[in-house]
Design a protein around this motif. Structure first.
Motif, short mmCIF file in Angstrom:
data_model
loop_
_atom_site.label_atom_id
_atom_site.label_comp_id
_atom_site.label_asym_id
_atom_site.label_seq_id
_atom_site.Cartn_x
_atom_site.Cartn_y
_atom_site.Cartn_z
N GLY B 16 -0.26 0.10 -8.29
CA GLY B 16 0.23 -1.17 -8.09
C GLY B 16 0.45 -1.45 -6.60
N GLN B 17 0.35 -0.54 -5.53
CA GLN B 17 0.73 -0.85 -4.23
C GLN B 17 -0.58 -1.48 -3.75
OE1 GLN B 17 1.95 3.06 -2.51
NE2 GLN B 17 3.68 2.38 -2.32
N SER B 18 -0.42 -1.92 -2.62
CA SER B 18 -1.75 -2.50 -2.00
C SER B 18 -2.01 -1.63 -0.63
CB SER B 18 -1.33 -4.15 -1.75
OG SER B 18 -0.46 -4.35 -0.81
N MET B 19 -3.40 -2.09 0.00
CA MET B 19 -3.46 -1.42 1.36
C MET B 19 -4.86 -2.25 1.73
SD MET B 19 -5.18 2.19 0.87
CE MET B 19 -5.41 2.23 2.84
N THR B 20 -4.98 -2.11 2.83
CA THR B 20 -6.22 -2.83 3.62
C THR B 20 -7.00 -1.43 4.42
OG1 THR B 20 -5.35 -4.81 4.07
CG2 THR B 20 -7.25 -4.18 5.26
N LEU B 21 -8.38 -1.31 4.21
CA LEU B 21 -8.92 -0.24 4.84
C LEU B 21 -9.77 -0.94 6.16
CD1 LEU B 21 -8.76 1.20 1.94
CD2 LEU B 21 -10.66 2.48 2.49
N LEU B 22 -9.69 -0.54 7.08
CA LEU B 22 -10.47 -1.26 8.49
C LEU B 22 -11.72 -0.47 8.72
CD1 LEU B 22 -10.85 -3.16 10.75
CD2 LEU B 22 -9.36 -1.71 12.07
N ASN B 73 -15.56 -6.50 12.70
CA ASN B 73 -14.65 -5.51 11.88
C ASN B 73 -14.84 -6.07 10.37
OD1 ASN B 73 -13.29 -4.55 13.88
ND2 ASN B 73 -11.91 -6.20 13.91
N PHE B 74 -14.86 -5.20 9.48
CA PHE B 74 -14.96 -5.62 8.00
C PHE B 74 -13.87 -4.94 7.08
CE2 PHE B 74 -16.78 -7.31 4.49
CZ PHE B 74 -17.83 -6.69 3.64
N LEU B 75 -13.25 -5.63 6.59
CA LEU B 75 -11.75 -5.07 5.88
C LEU B 75 -12.03 -5.15 4.31
CD1 LEU B 75 -10.69 -6.21 8.65
CD2 LEU B 75 -8.78 -6.67 7.65
N LEU B 76 -11.61 -4.15 3.85
CA LEU B 76 -11.73 -4.09 2.65
C LEU B 76 -10.07 -3.79 1.89
CD1 LEU B 76 -13.19 -3.35 -0.12
CD2 LEU B 76 -12.92 -1.07 0.25
N GLY B 77 -9.70 -4.90 0.93
CA GLY B 77 -8.36 -4.80 0.62
C GLY B 77 -8.18 -4.47 -0.97
N LEU B 78 -7.30 -3.63 -1.25
CA LEU B 78 -6.88 -3.41 -2.78
C LEU B 78 -5.52 -4.31 -2.98
CD1 LEU B 78 -8.77 -0.83 -1.59
CD2 LEU B 78 -7.51 0.45 -3.77
N GLU B 79 -5.55 -5.02 -3.72
CA GLU B 79 -4.18 -5.82 -3.84
C GLU B 79 -3.56 -5.27 -5.03
OE1 GLU B 79 -6.16 -10.22 -3.72
OE2 GLU B 79 -5.55 -9.44 -5.79
N SER B 80 -3.80 -4.44 -6.00
CA SER B 80 -2.85 -3.75 -6.70
C SER B 80 -3.80 -2.45 -7.31
CB SER B 80 -2.41 -4.46 -7.98
OG SER B 80 -1.78 -3.94 -8.90
N ALA B 81 -3.46 -1.35 -6.53
CA ALA B 81 -4.34 -0.03 -6.72
C ALA B 81 -4.13 0.37 -8.02
CB ALA B 81 -3.96 1.04 -5.60
N ALA B 82 -5.26 0.95 -8.75
CA ALA B 82 -5.28 1.85 -9.81
C ALA B 82 -5.76 3.04 -9.78
CB ALA B 82 -6.12 0.81 -10.88
N PRO B 83 -5.41 4.02 -10.53
CA PRO B 83 -6.02 5.26 -10.55
C PRO B 83 -7.48 5.33 -10.55
CG PRO B 83 -4.13 5.21 -11.92
CD PRO B 83 -4.30 3.86 -11.66
N SER B 84 -7.99 4.32 -11.17
CA SER B 84 -9.77 4.38 -11.24
C SER B 84 -10.31 4.01 -9.81
CB SER B 84 -9.91 3.27 -12.13
OG SER B 84 -9.53 2.01 -11.86
#
Lengths: 112, 114
Positions: B16-22, B73-84
């Protein structure tokens, strides 16, 4: 759809030649690539071949392409312990913004 | 040149947490890509970009969003992380058509979602 297949493992003795094989399904491929991934690292391009070629040699590496059978191989002569890695085959198509379709990778294991 | 860099190198998230990879590249490449690598499955394309301000979906885009506001720059976001989404994520860049077709890879980000 497109598919690229490789064996998951290959074991060879140090000093022997390694031959890693790959088959692909899309005949409209433009470039075919071999990438190397060492443990804990990203992928690094080893060599590539344009689809209108049938062989490319670069020092210890020989790439053979059989377009009729859609078969690509990578031969590493005089295999050394430093060649231990996962080797990925990939193909790209002109009409897909050069997206790459990847094989699952072949882990090369060197026996002393 | 630093080539392609990725931050962070490791991350653990709760569901459920979110994060951004840069991803950043200093080679003035036009094309950039985000892949995920899972055991025995090779690399699967998540999203890609053919130039600043453009993005497109790859093979497995669901659950991810991307942005390319600056060319480097190319950012990848996960809005609501899942175990998959536990995986190793690789960014790559490519010069673009007529300038070379090799993809240059970053060192990867290992993400674990618990």
């Amino acid at each position: 759809g497109e598919d690229v297949e490789q064996s998951l493992f290959l074991s060879v003795r140090e000093g022997d030649s390694s031959v890693i094989n790959c088959t692909y399904t899309d005949s409209s491929s433009t470039y075919l690539y071999w990438y190397k991934q060492e443990p804990g690292a990203g992928l690094q391009l080893l060599t590539y071949i344009f689809s209108n070629m049938d062989m490319k040699q670069d020092q210890r590496l020989t790439v053979l392409l059989n377009k009729k059978d859609k078969h690509l191989s990578l031969r590493i002569a005089d295999t050394q312990t430093g060649d231990s890695a996962i080797y990925f085959c990939a193909e790209s198509m002109l009409d897909s913004n050069y997206q790459l379709i990847w094989g699952a990778g072949t882990k090369l294991i060197i026996k002393p | 040149n630093a080539g392609v860099t990725q931050t962070p190198k490791f991350r653990v998230l709760k569901t459920g947490q979110s994060m951004t990879l840069l991803c950043a590249q200093d080679m003035n490449h036009e094309y950039m890509y985000w892949y995920r690598q899972d055991p025995g499955m090779g690399l699967r394309l998540i999203h890609y970009s053919v130039g600043e301000g453009t993005t497109a979906k790859g093979e497995v885009p669901d659950g991810y969003n991307v942005s390319r506001l600056k060319k480097q720059n190319f950012l990848l976001g996960l809005e609501s992380a899942a175990p998959s989404q536990t995986s190793v994520y690789f960014c790559a860049s490519m010069p673009g058509t007529h300038h070379g077709y090799e993809q240059y890879f970053g060192p990867g980000t290992r993400l674990t979602v618990t």
